[in-house]
Design a protein around this motif. Structure first.
Motif, PDB file in Angstrom:
ATOM      1  N   LEU A 229      35.548 -36.875  11.134  1.00  0.00           N
ATOM      2  CA  LEU A 229      34.838 -36.267  10.243  1.00  0.00           C
ATOM      3  C   LEU A 229      33.756 -37.078   9.622  1.00  0.00           C
ATOM      4  CD1 LEU A 229      34.411 -33.676   8.151  1.00  0.00           C
ATOM      5  CD2 LEU A 229      35.796 -34.801   6.689  1.00  0.00           C
ATOM      6  N   THR A 230      32.480 -36.783   9.509  1.00  0.00           N
ATOM      7  CA  THR A 230      31.290 -37.563   8.910  1.00  0.00           C
ATOM      8  C   THR A 230      31.054 -36.801   7.450  1.00  0.00           C
ATOM      9  OG1 THR A 230      30.646 -38.090  11.038  1.00  0.00           O
ATOM     10  CG2 THR A 230      29.283 -38.325   9.101  1.00  0.00           C
ATOM     11  N   LEU A 231      31.062 -37.680   6.645  1.00  0.00           N
ATOM     12  CA  LEU A 231      30.799 -36.981   5.150  1.00  0.00           C
ATOM     13  C   LEU A 231      29.564 -37.627   4.714  1.00  0.00           C
ATOM     14  CD1 LEU A 231      34.335 -37.611   3.419  1.00  0.00           C
ATOM     15  CD2 LEU A 231      33.719 -35.425   4.459  1.00  0.00           C
ATOM     16  N   PHE A 232      28.987 -36.485   3.832  1.00  0.00           N
ATOM     17  CA  PHE A 232      27.599 -36.970   3.371  1.00  0.00           C
ATOM     18  C   PHE A 232      27.658 -36.831   1.772  1.00  0.00           C
ATOM     19  CE2 PHE A 232      22.683 -36.597   3.695  1.00  0.00           C
ATOM     20  CZ  PHE A 232      22.498 -37.581   3.031  1.00  0.00           C
ATOM     21  N   ASP A 233      27.921 -37.825   0.992  1.00  0.00           N
ATOM     22  CA  ASP A 233      27.960 -37.839  -0.254  1.00  0.00           C
ATOM     23  C   ASP A 233      29.033 -36.730  -1.108  1.00  0.00           C
ATOM     24  OD1 ASP A 233      27.264 -38.800  -2.742  1.00  0.00           O
ATOM     25  OD2 ASP A 233      25.467 -37.834  -2.940  1.00  0.00           O
ATOM     26  N   PRO A 234      30.232 -36.985  -0.752  1.00  0.00           N
ATOM     27  CA  PRO A 234      31.451 -36.305  -1.101  1.00  0.00           C
ATOM     28  C   PRO A 234      31.405 -36.171  -2.582  1.00  0.00           C
ATOM     29  CG  PRO A 234      32.251 -38.169  -0.004  1.00  0.00           C
ATOM     30  CD  PRO A 234      30.861 -38.156   0.329  1.00  0.00           C
ATOM     31  N   SER A 235      31.559 -34.985  -3.313  1.00  0.00           N
ATOM     32  CA  SER A 235      31.601 -34.858  -4.705  1.00  0.00           C
ATOM     33  C   SER A 235      33.061 -34.688  -5.401  1.00  0.00           C
ATOM     34  CB  SER A 235      30.559 -34.267  -5.219  1.00  0.00           C
ATOM     35  OG  SER A 235      30.462 -32.843  -4.546  1.00  0.00           O
ATOM     36  N   GLY A 236      33.554 -33.739  -4.580  1.00  0.00           N
ATOM     37  CA  GLY A 236      35.002 -33.213  -4.992  1.00  0.00           C
ATOM     38  C   GLY A 236      36.248 -33.412  -4.057  1.00  0.00           C
ATOM     39  N   ILE A 237      37.397 -33.378  -4.717  1.00  0.00           N
ATOM     40  CA  ILE A 237      38.668 -33.445  -3.845  1.00  0.00           C
ATOM     41  C   ILE A 237      39.655 -32.768  -4.117  1.00  0.00           C
ATOM     42  CG2 ILE A 237      39.011 -35.803  -4.676  1.00  0.00           C
ATOM     43  CD1 ILE A 237      40.180 -36.399  -1.700  1.00  0.00           C
ATOM     44  N   ILE A 238      40.680 -32.252  -3.528  1.00  0.00           N
ATOM     45  CA  ILE A 238      41.917 -31.596  -3.873  1.00  0.00           C
ATOM     46  C   ILE A 238      42.882 -31.814  -2.753  1.00  0.00           C
ATOM     47  CG2 ILE A 238      42.888 -29.312  -4.084  1.00  0.00           C
ATOM     48  CD1 ILE A 238      40.879 -28.327  -5.780  1.00  0.00           C
ATOM     49  N   LEU A 239      44.207 -31.844  -3.358  1.00  0.00           N
ATOM     50  CA  LEU A 239      45.120 -32.001  -2.098  1.00  0.00           C
ATOM     51  C   LEU A 239      46.054 -30.586  -2.324  1.00  0.00           C
ATOM     52  CD1 LEU A 239      44.562 -34.992  -1.797  1.00  0.00           C
ATOM     53  CD2 LEU A 239      46.929 -35.477  -1.573  1.00  0.00           C
ATOM     54  N   ASP A 240      46.389 -30.216  -1.210  1.00  0.00           N
ATOM     55  CA  ASP A 240      47.575 -29.050  -1.209  1.00  0.00           C
ATOM     56  C   ASP A 240      48.808 -29.603  -1.225  1.00  0.00           C
ATOM     57  OD1 ASP A 240      48.131 -29.810   1.476  1.00  0.00           O
ATOM     58  OD2 ASP A 240      47.347 -27.912   2.191  1.00  0.00           O
ATOM     59  N   ALA A 241      50.063 -28.519  -1.048  1.00  0.00           N
ATOM     60  CA  ALA A 241      50.958 -29.005  -1.316  1.00  0.00           C
ATOM     61  C   ALA A 241      51.781 -29.738  -0.367  1.00  0.00           C
ATOM     62  CB  ALA A 241      52.040 -27.698  -1.548  1.00  0.00           C
ATOM     63  N   GLU A 242      50.898 -29.957   0.912  1.00  0.00           N
ATOM     64  CA  GLU A 242      51.467 -30.677   2.111  1.00  0.00           C
ATOM     65  C   GLU A 242      50.651 -32.067   2.133  1.00  0.00           C
ATOM     66  OE1 GLU A 242      51.584 -28.053   5.411  1.00  0.00           O
ATOM     67  OE2 GLU A 242      53.784 -28.012   5.278  1.00  0.00           O
ATOM     68  N   LYS A 243      49.814 -32.528   0.999  1.00  0.00           N
ATOM     69  CA  LYS A 243      48.848 -33.564   1.124  1.00  0.00           C
ATOM     70  C   LYS A 243      47.897 -33.371   2.018  1.00  0.00           C
ATOM     71  CE  LYS A 243      51.727 -36.998  -1.091  1.00  0.00           C
ATOM     72  NZ  LYS A 243      52.331 -38.284  -1.103  1.00  0.00           N
ATOM     73  N   TYR A 244      47.652 -32.312   2.344  1.00  0.00           N
ATOM     74  CA  TYR A 244      46.056 -32.098   3.231  1.00  0.00           C
ATOM     75  C   TYR A 244      44.929 -32.009   2.205  1.00  0.00           C
ATOM     76  CZ  TYR A 244      48.806 -31.343   7.425  1.00  0.00           C
ATOM     77  OH  TYR A 244      50.019 -31.428   8.537  1.00  0.00           O
ATOM     78  N   LEU A 245      43.698 -32.913   2.674  1.00  0.00           N
ATOM     79  CA  LEU A 245      42.614 -32.739   2.052  1.00  0.00           C
ATOM     80  C   LEU A 245      41.565 -31.674   1.977  1.00  0.00           C
ATOM     81  CD1 LEU A 245      41.892 -36.668   2.822  1.00  0.00           C
ATOM     82  CD2 LEU A 245      42.802 -35.895   0.530  1.00  0.00           C
ATOM     83  N   PHE A 246      41.049 -31.368   0.918  1.00  0.00           N
ATOM     84  CA  PHE A 246      40.185 -30.344   0.914  1.00  0.00           C
ATOM     85  C   PHE A 246      39.011 -31.040   0.029  1.00  0.00           C
ATOM     86  CE2 PHE A 246      43.928 -28.016   1.573  1.00  0.00           C
ATOM     87  CZ  PHE A 246      43.317 -26.854   2.503  1.00  0.00           C
ATOM     88  N   ILE A 247      37.733 -31.160   0.863  1.00  0.00           N
ATOM     89  CA  ILE A 247      36.712 -32.079   0.139  1.00  0.00           C
ATOM     90  C   ILE A 247      35.256 -31.242   0.140  1.00  0.00           C
ATOM     91  CG2 ILE A 247      35.198 -34.338   0.583  1.00  0.00           C
ATOM     92  CD1 ILE A 247      37.749 -35.020   2.636  1.00  0.00           C
ATOM     93  N   VAL A 248      34.808 -31.549  -0.983  1.00  0.00           N
ATOM     94  CA  VAL A 248      33.268 -30.982  -1.260  1.00  0.00           C
ATOM     95  C   VAL A 248      32.447 -31.996  -0.715  1.00  0.00           C
ATOM     96  CG1 VAL A 248      31.451 -30.260  -3.020  1.00  0.00           C
ATOM     97  CG2 VAL A 248      34.069 -29.810  -3.477  1.00  0.00           C
ATOM     98  N   ASP A 249      31.873 -31.494   0.482  1.00  0.00           N
ATOM     99  CA  ASP A 249      30.815 -32.466   1.451  1.00  0.00           C
ATOM    100  C   ASP A 249      29.506 -31.894   0.869  1.00  0.00           C
ATOM    101  OD1 ASP A 249      30.020 -34.174   3.252  1.00  0.00           O
ATOM    102  OD2 ASP A 249      30.491 -33.066   4.964  1.00  0.00           O
TER     103      ASP A 249
END
Length: 1096
Positions: free
Chosen positions: A517-537
């Motif tokens: 994955l290539t990110l450009f200025d990520p500003s927010g992040i959350i982990l679900d119950a299985e520690k998978y990442l959700f990112i505001v790109d």
């Protein structure tokens, strides 16, 4: 032979919450000088005594509770032991198979060793189940064997699992290590080289993979698992040896517990751990093999209520690409930055323009509360489980404020140097602030009363891209292991700072270990119950998420813009408890809601949640699956799920099973009621497979029976689903047997049996038979294949049914029957006389000059017909119940017609009286202009039309009233009669209404019983007030009120008459609305009296 304490577990089997955490930094409990090189075997007993097998010195080191140094060392003649097990009486079983081919037991009472099992190789796993059966896991022979310790002779061992030949088939093992046997005698095996954990159900040699990449739902990848333990709720805890960690399962699947920072010698690392055990406080003891030590990891917090929604998503989860605008600028303000959704689905948004916090309660379209504050340009907020709100106020005021829900006031809780683009409160009540302009994340404990200087959580304070640096950090997230995740905005990456570490690991972005994955200025992040990442790109204008298959775009995948499927510089996100995604779409000055599509997970892999094993025997209850297929043994099991979703129930065993699932409850008398789904052989090998969506909070019943009747054998049910399933047996054996053993001896008493055998020893027993059980319901008539469930309304048939004695003359009937018969005859005679006198009175020409007389003449006739029909109804019921041989055509005719005709005459009489009242009112209104001829004409038409109108409202009774008949099964226990003589026939007159027809019937009942009363009352009031009005015009010397009082006194019988009619109607109304299964025999006259009274 000395028995072990069977049910007293010797090890600590605790119950943990899904969010339980352990300190990631272990304490070295024993080093190499005490535990030796490469320690493997460890055991902690329920009294917190710790046992470690020393492989170099061939000793067992023992620590009593709270002791730092060993309190006892047992020397033995065993060689390189790899496992040990301690029973509740402190006997120690130790592996001695490598060279000596045996398992030894150190007997605590005698302090000596004895051989208890012969084996072919070293036992890397030892276990003793609740039946005193000893298990040995032999990796060199690819097998687990067992023998009973209650058997005095050491015969050959029995196979518990594995064929003895290495392989990965369901009946094979390869280098098995740790083992565990639960109270159901199900065997769990750490199948080392196959990288899996196998479950062998009691008596089964084919295993089920419950953990590992080949399991039904591969949520964890194992690499050489070597040890295994089950907690009190059957969740797995596994030594994942070559991944150098301990993993555990819970409601949310598997997660790393300790050793989560790679291999190594540090306190938060392990190096090829071998086995582990829990003490009674829940602390974990691990033999850290290559580090030559025993590590103790302290239980940190057993339960923590998360304030945000941390859900578990399947790998194929999809959100609707088109968002719904939840709030625009008028509500959220210009360039909103912060959003938070709590577990009760309350939404919080910081409005930068109005300096306020806007809140929505669940289901509300508009804000339900607005909290004004003295903060400036808040970029983040966090809400704790008690409702307190932490809001950023660092831009101008250099602080973080807390709004306290109890006092509705703000207090300062943290001093900062710049705005906090991310706020978070972890499970230890530590507050984190991500300072975008100072390139650092700081923290302070909220439990510290003094606001001292903050501690550094990540970043040096100088911008940079080194592992210990950050560049304009944004959103942050801290998991239950206190690991910190940071959206490192300008470095276009997400950094993980493990607990206590200041050097980060890049887990997302082009410089991560797996740059998917290539990110450009990520500003927010959350982990679900299985520690998978959700990112505001942010600068890619999208939300991305990770899963088993790596990262993918979730929403905002169609470029930047204002459309519903686009985002423009999104800033942060949050999930509601349904999995819907709420995004701050900053550039578009709005908040977008993207709905979670549940169907996207309906076909995804499910977790193995539960295995239910039982057997159908002749002691099981029997039901009729349908009237052509009778006498099926069945087992009923109550189901409850902890998460709504699709579940699969698969059968296995030695029978051809038939499965059904019911909603709420299962009624053996009506097996089609509440039925949701049924199946016979959709699974393999003629086994059933039920795929069904179940909802949390609902109760379901699974019924297992057989395809053919009266089959008995063992069966198992495997349950697959997204979360835990609670199974509870409902059906119970039909009988309880007691075995009484005795022995006749010379001392037993004797009696004289007969001349041939004059003296016989004997024993006497007094027997009490317990016949408790459910009573037969009075709501149900018939048997299992021919039954009727009574509805609303009591009939004369229902009331007298239990009192009447079949095939018995009237003189021998109960007194209540004879008395009611006498009263009925008296009432009939009285009613007959009254009707005849009325008929004679109103048939004269003077009485029929107006319609009123014609109505009264017709009423006298209908009264006579009503009392006649009632006497016919009464004697029809009595005589047909006494004479059970009455022909069916006669019974059907009487059932279909008598009750309905009786109602017709009763209702007609009431409406005729109402017509009289109406004509009186018209007469008063018309006065001298009253047309007698027209009155008589209307009366003739009304008398002719009324019966047909009333009959039309009662036509449904003729349609739905029918005869219900059934015969009992022959009584084979009465040998004095033939089977035909013991068969009894029961006949009842019933009405079987659908719910809509029942509602119509009730409405008709109210109309005919209350309608005449209302007409009479209104007519009487019209006559009284109308007459008073006319007289007040003619006689002005009296007031209108005085005229009303005079008219009321003169015509009070007009008011009393409808009230009397209503009182007469109320008993029948009550009887008609009572449940048909009321036990009338207990209060016969309470039910019979109103029917006789109202009918006469």
């Amino acid at each position: 032979m000395e028995r072990l304490a069977v049910l007293a577990l010797s090890f600590n089997q605790l119950k943990f919450s899904p969010t339980t955490t352990w300190n990631s930094n272990g304490i070295t409990f024993a080093n190499q000088s005490i535990a030796g090189n490469n320690p493997i075997g460890i055991f902690v007993s329920t009294n917190n005594t710790i046992y470690v097998a020393h492989r170099e010195n061939n000793t067992i080191a023992i620590w009593q509770e709270e002791n730092v140094n060993p309190t006892n060392i047992i020397f033995g003649n065993f060689t390189t032991p790899n496992s040990l097990f301690v029973t509740s009486n402190d006997d120690i079983y130790i592996d001695d198979g490598a060279e000596n081919g045996r398992v030894q037991k150190w007997v605590a009472k005698t302090n000596n060793f004895v051989v208890v099992m012969s084996v072919n190789s070293s036992c890397w796993g030892l276990f003793i189940d609740i039946h005193d059966i000893l298990y040995c896991s032999m990796p060199n022979h690819q097998q687990v064997v067992k023998r009973s310790l209650n058997d005095p002779a050491m015969t050959s061992n029995r196979i518990a699992a594995g064929t003895g030949i290495e392989g990965s088939a369901s009946n094979q093992l390869e280098s098995p290590r740790g083992i565990f046997v639960d109270v159901n005698l199900d065997l769990y095996v750490a199948d080392y080289t196959n990288d899996r954990v196998q479950l062998f159900q009691s008596g089964e040699l084919n295993g089920i993979t419950v953990a590992g990449y080949t399991s039904l739902s591969p949520t964890v990848t194992l690499l050489r698992p070597s040890g295994i333990i089950l907690d009190a709720e059957k969740y797995l805890f596994i030594v994942d040896q070559n991944n150098h960690r301990i993993v555990g399962s819970s409601l949310n699947g598997f997660r790393c517990l300790v050793g989560c920072y790679g291999r190594g010698p540090h306190s938060n690392q392990l190096f090829l751990p071998a086995s582990f055990s829990f003490d009674r406080s829940g602390n974990i003891f691990v033999t850290d093999q290559v580090n030559h030590r025993v590590q103790k990891f302290l239980l940190m917090k057993d339960s923590f209520a998360l304030s945000f929604n941390q859900l578990k998503f399947c790998p194929t989860t999809i959100w609707n690409s088109k968002g719904i605008t939840l709030a625009d600028r008028s509500i959220a303000g210009e360039y909103p930055g912060a959003i938070f959704v709590s577990t009760n689905n309350t939404i919080y948004v910081a409005n930068q323009e109005n300096k306020s916090i806007v809140m929505w309660q669940e289901g509300s379209l508009n804000p339900t509360q607005i909290i004004p504050g003295n903060f400036t340009k808040p970029s983040s907020l966090f809400v704790t489980s008690n409702g307190d709100i932490y809001v950023d106020d660092g831009f101008e005021n250099g602080r973080v404020q807390k709004w306290m829900i109890e006092t509705s006031t703000f207090v300062v809780v943290m001093n900062v140097n710049s705005s906090c683009w991310g706020l978070f409160v972890d499970i230890n009540d530590t507050l984190y602030c991500s300072m975008n302009r100072h390139h650092q994340v700081v923290k302070r404990s909220l439990n510290d009363p003094a606001m001292t200087s903050n501690r550094i959580a990540a970043g040096t304070g100088i911008e940079g891209s080194a592992s210990n640096q950050l560049y304009s950090p944004g959103g942050i997230f801290v998991d239950v292991n206190l690991d910190l995740y940071v959206a490192d905005c300008r470095n276009n990456r997400v950094q993980l700072f493990q607990s206590g570490e200041l050097n980060g690991i890049t887990v997302a972005g082009s410089k991560s270990e797996n740059p998917t994955l290539t990110l450009f200025d990520p500003s927010g992040i959350i982990l679900d119950a299985e520690k998978y990442l959700f990112i505001v790109d942010q600068y890619n204008h999208r939300i991305v998420g990770s899963g088993l298959n790596g990262f993918r775009c979730l929403v905002g995948c169609y470029g930047s813009g204002p459309h519903s499927n686009q985002l423009f510089y999104p800033f942060s996100l949050s999930f509601d408890r349904s999995g819907n995604m709420l995004v701050i779409d900053q550039g578009n000055t709005r908040i977008q809601k993207f709905n979670y599509l549940k169907k996207s997970c309906s076909n995804s892999s499910s977790l193995l949640q539960k295995i239910y094993s039982a057997s159908l025997t002749k002691n099981n209850q029997i039901y009729y699956r349908d009237c052509d297929k009778r006498n099926f043994y069945y087992e009923s099991i109550q189901l409850k799920v902890t998460e709504s979703g699709y579940y699969t129930f698969r059968s296995s065993g030695d029978i051809d099973p038939y499965g059904s699932i019911y909603k709420n409850k299962f009624n053996p008398l009506d097996p089609s009621k509440n039925l949701l789904k049924t199946d016979d052989d959709s699974g393999s090998n003629t086994q059933f497979k039920l795929d069904i969506h179940l909802d949390v909070g609902m109760t379901y019943v699974l019924v297992v029976t057989t395809y053919e009747s009266k089959e008995t054998e063992n069966f198992s049910i495997v349950v697959l689903g997204p979360n835990k399933v609670i199974l509870q047996r409902l059906s119970t054996p039909v009988n309880i047997q007691l075995r009484y053993s005795l022995k006749l001896t010379e001392d037993s008493p004797t009696y004289y049996r007969d001349c041939q055998v004059p003296q016989c020893h004997y024993e006497t027993l007094q027997i009490h038979v317990n016949t408790t059980g459910p009573e037969q319901s009075s709501c149900v008539i018939g048997d299992q294949c021919n039954f009727y469930i009574k509805g609303i309304g009591l009939t004369l048939d229902d009331i007298l049914h239990d009192e009447l004695q079949p095939n018995t003359v009237l003189n021998n009937q109960p007194f209540s029957i004879k008395l009611s018969a006498g009263l009925t005859i008296i009432m009939f005679v009285a009613g007959l006389i009254n009707s005849i006198l009325s008929f004679i009175t109103f048939q004269s020409k003077d009485s029929q000059q107006v319609g009123c007389g014609m109505y009264l003449l017709a009423s006298s006739i209908t009264s006579l017909l009503a009392i006649s029909m009632f006497i016919i109804k009464f004697w029809f019921v009595v005589l047909t119940h006494i004479n059970v041989s009455t022909s069916l055509p006669v019974l059907r005719g009487g059932c279909a017609s008598i009750e309905s005709i009786l109602k017709l005459f009763l209702y007609l009489d009431g409406w005729l009286n109402a017509c009289v009242a109406v004509e009186r009112a018209v007469l008063m209104f018309k006065g001298v202009n009253f047309d007698k001829k027209k009155s008589k004409s209307i009366a003739r038409r009304a008398i002719l039309i009324l019966p047909f109108c009333i009959f039309g409202t009662l036509i449904h009774e003729f349609v739905f009233r029918r005869l219900f008949e059934y015969e009992t099964a022959p009584d084979t226990t009465d040998m004095s009669k033939t089977n035909e003589d013991t068969i009894k026939r029961y006949v009842s007159c019933i009405t079987h209404y659908s719910p809509s027809v029942q509602d119509y019937n009730t409405a008709v009942l109210f109309f005919h019983l209350v309608g005449p009363f209302i007409v009479n009352l209104l007519s009487a009031l019209f006559i009284i007030f109308g007459g008073a009005q006319q007289r007040s015009t003619a006689r002005t010397n009296q007031s209108f009120k005085e005229h009303v009082q005079e008219q009321f006194s003169k015509n009070k019988q007009l008011i009393i008459s409808p009230i009397v009619l209503l009182v007469l109607s109320i008993p029948r109304l009550i009887i008609s609305l009572l449940p048909g299964c009321a036990k009338t025999s207990e209060n016969l006259w309470l039910y019979l009296g109103p029917i006789i009274y109202e009918s006469v």
